[in-house]
Structure formats: structure tokens, C-alpha cells
Design an enzyme around this catalytic site. Sequence first.
Site, PDB file in Angstrom:
ATOM      1  N   ARG A 124       8.247   0.165   1.437  1.00 43.67           N
ATOM      2  CA  ARG A 124       9.251  -0.477   0.574  1.00 43.67           C
ATOM      3  C   ARG A 124       8.709  -1.747  -0.062  1.00 43.67           C
ATOM      4  NH1 ARG A 124      14.188  -0.221   4.724  1.00 43.67           N
ATOM      5  NH2 ARG A 124      12.446  -0.142   6.188  1.00 43.67           N
ATOM      6  N   LYS A 162      24.586  -0.193  -8.042  1.00 46.40           N
ATOM      7  CA  LYS A 162      25.099  -1.363  -7.295  1.00 46.40           C
ATOM      8  C   LYS A 162      24.874  -2.611  -8.134  1.00 46.40           C
ATOM      9  CE  LYS A 162      22.435  -0.394  -3.754  1.00 46.40           C
ATOM     10  NZ  LYS A 162      21.683  -0.432  -2.510  1.00 46.40           N
ATOM     11  N   HIS A 211       8.190   6.223  -0.220  1.00 42.45           N
ATOM     12  CA  HIS A 211       9.294   5.505  -0.869  1.00 42.45           C
ATOM     13  C   HIS A 211       9.142   5.523  -2.393  1.00 42.45           C
ATOM     14  CE1 HIS A 211      12.392   2.633  -1.644  1.00 42.45           C
ATOM     15  NE2 HIS A 211      11.534   1.789  -2.175  1.00 42.45           N
ATOM     16  N   ASP A 228      17.932   2.794   7.007  1.00 41.97           N
ATOM     17  CA  ASP A 228      17.471   1.739   7.925  1.00 41.97           C
ATOM     18  C   ASP A 228      18.700   1.140   8.619  1.00 41.97           C
ATOM     19  OD1 ASP A 228      16.269  -0.326   9.225  1.00 41.97           O
ATOM     20  OD2 ASP A 228      15.178  -1.108   7.508  1.00 41.97           O
ATOM     21  N   SER A 229      19.337   0.160   7.998  1.00 39.21           N
ATOM     22  CA  SER A 229      20.562  -0.396   8.606  1.00 39.21           C
ATOM     23  C   SER A 229      21.742   0.546   8.413  1.00 39.21           C
ATOM     24  CB  SER A 229      20.889  -1.742   7.951  1.00 39.21           C
ATOM     25  OG  SER A 229      21.264  -1.524   6.598  1.00 39.21           O
ATOM     26  N   ASP A 272      -4.117  -7.967  27.410  1.00 33.79           N
ATOM     27  CA  ASP A 272      -3.608  -8.879  26.383  1.00 33.79           C
ATOM     28  C   ASP A 272      -2.978  -8.136  25.212  1.00 33.79           C
ATOM     29  OD1 ASP A 272      -5.780  -7.730  25.222  1.00 33.79           O
ATOM     30  OD2 ASP A 272      -6.759  -9.609  24.624  1.00 33.79           O
ATOM     31  N   MET A 273      -2.751  -6.826  25.377  1.00 34.10           N
ATOM     32  CA  MET A 273      -2.087  -5.953  24.407  1.00 34.10           C
ATOM     33  C   MET A 273      -2.969  -5.508  23.229  1.00 34.10           C
ATOM     34  SD  MET A 273       0.624  -5.286  25.888  1.00 34.10           S
ATOM     35  CE  MET A 273       1.718  -4.421  24.788  1.00 34.10           C
TER      36      MET A 273
END
Length: 310
Positions: free
Chosen positions: A93, A190, A127, A220-221, A34-35
Site C-alpha cells: 500500500r 469517499k 495492491h 485490514d481494519s 537476540d531474535m
Amino acid sequence: MKLIAGNSNRALAEAVSAYLNVPLTQANVKRFADMEVFVEIMENVRGEDCFFIQSTSYPANDHLMELLIAIDALKRGSARRITAVIPYFGYARQDRKTGGRTPISARLVANLIEAAGVDRVLTMELHAGQIQGFFNIPVDNLISAPVFVPQMKEKFNGEELCVVSPDVGGVVRARALAKRLNADLAIIDKRREKAGVSEVMNVIGDVKKKVCILVDDIVDSGGTLCNAAGALKDKGAKEVHAYVVHGVLSGGAVARVASSPLESLVVTDSIAPTEAVRVAHNIEVLSVASLMGEAVRRTSEERSISALFR
Ligand code: R5P
């Protein structure tokens, strides 16, 4: 000393083991049907100084549970001292409330790790440094300079350099690096003037005709880095390179970096690189194994860790 590896970054754990010339202790970290996570340490750890190596990287929740359950297994196996070695500390983060009724997950994760029974934490480039204070046990937060700086000095020898923080939050990290390189410093501010209007990137500092080195803790992205690189090129930068400690690189990040104005991106193996990262033409991975290994050794021998960074 006993070194035990979780499943998040086996290659890094093996490299740390090779650096220390200490074999990895046999452990089964596996799943029930079941993980649910199950951990069994296959060697005696009674009275031992134990180091469990696990980044809480993708899939963060699974790797975090492995870490917690392994700590419990070591504690119940009567380890003398348990150090959680977390090269990449996920959830970092989320270190403050960003709005009403939102969590401070970094604090919650710190509480969970401490409650599991760990005695110390060894991590790298949190972070926010203040996350150390979320724990009531000693936390060693290594900096990446010994890994990055020698390459930067060699690669950019003779260039007019400018270290750039891609946002206001990263200024302390960028300033420290600029000092080590004897380079100029610039900051990207920014701003979104109105909701729904795209962000304006203001470059604070002179980057014209300079080789710019963007530094950050996480990619990340890739949006932050790629947009910053574009803004620096618009301001006349000669070349833009990036050094980022933790290569999360999720979604289409690798493709985004490949088609960006970035000449190169250097990350570390605090997170196991995916195949896409390994073959990317403008991404390089440097290992933190000797830095982590040396910090493990010094922890075990009760010697200074800060001496590594002087
Ligand atoms: C944010 O404060 C971090 O330091 C990084 O700049 C951020 O996590 C990068 O995210 P992304 O690559 O998705 O823009």
C-alpha cells in the site's frame, strides 16, 4: 523442483506441496537469542529450481527478513533459480509518495528482495499492478478470480447482482469481476468535504434491490468494507457480501465485520487465518493452494501462467 516454506503460512505451503505432490524441503528457520533470523536449508539445492513460499504478513518485518535471509541461503547453496512465492506482498500500500518526505516502501521492499538474489517473484493480487515495475526481474501477479468466481456463480445464481468497488482505486478489479459474472458495476466515492468532518460515501450506480458484492484486495481494519456495506444498504441494496483477497484483519476487524451489515466476507488463505477469523460466523476462508501450486508448476515447466485466467 524444491519447495521451501517460511514461517508465515506453513499450512498454505503444505497445501501447495500436497497439490504438487512435492515434499517440502527440510529447512530450519529460527531465531538466535537476540531474535536475529537464521535459516539453514537441510537438503542439497545445488542446481535446483527453488521456490521459497512466504507471505510478508504480520509480523511483516520478521517475515520479510526471513524471506531475504532464506533467499541468501539458497543463493549461497548454488540453487539454479530462486522464485520468491509471496502470496501476500506486504508494504504494497506504500506504493507512492503520499506527502513530502515520505517513503515509497513498496519499491524499497522490491529492491531488497531483488538484491537478496531472487530470480523471479510469484505473487497474487498486488495492491497496485504497477508494483511489478518496481522489480527488474519477472513478476507473475496472479488474480483471484479462479478461486472466487465459481463460488459466486453458485451462491448468487439467479440473483440480480452488482459488483461494487469500495473505493475509486479498486475499479479495475471490480470491473473485471463484473464482466466475468455478467453483473452490474457500482463504485463508492469517499469524500471528506472539510478536515474534521466525517467522510461522505457517494454510491455511483444503481444498487436498489440488488445483491451487492464488494470486492477489494485487502481488508485490514475492516473500516472501508463496513462503511461501504452501510452505504449500500442505505441505498436499498437487498444484501451485501464481500470478497477480499488478503485478510489482514488486524485489531478489532473481526468484531467490526461481525457487527456490520455484511452478510458474509470471504477471504483467502494468502495470509494464515487467525483463530478469531476461523471461528467468525460471517467470515469464510477459501484456499489459493491449487492456484499457487499450479502457477509454481507452470513456472517450473516454463509454461504459460496467463492461460490459467482465460
Ligand atoms: C486500500 O486502498 C485498500 O485497497 C483497502 O481498501 C484498504 O487497505 C482496506 O483497509 P481497511 O480495512 O483498514 O479499511
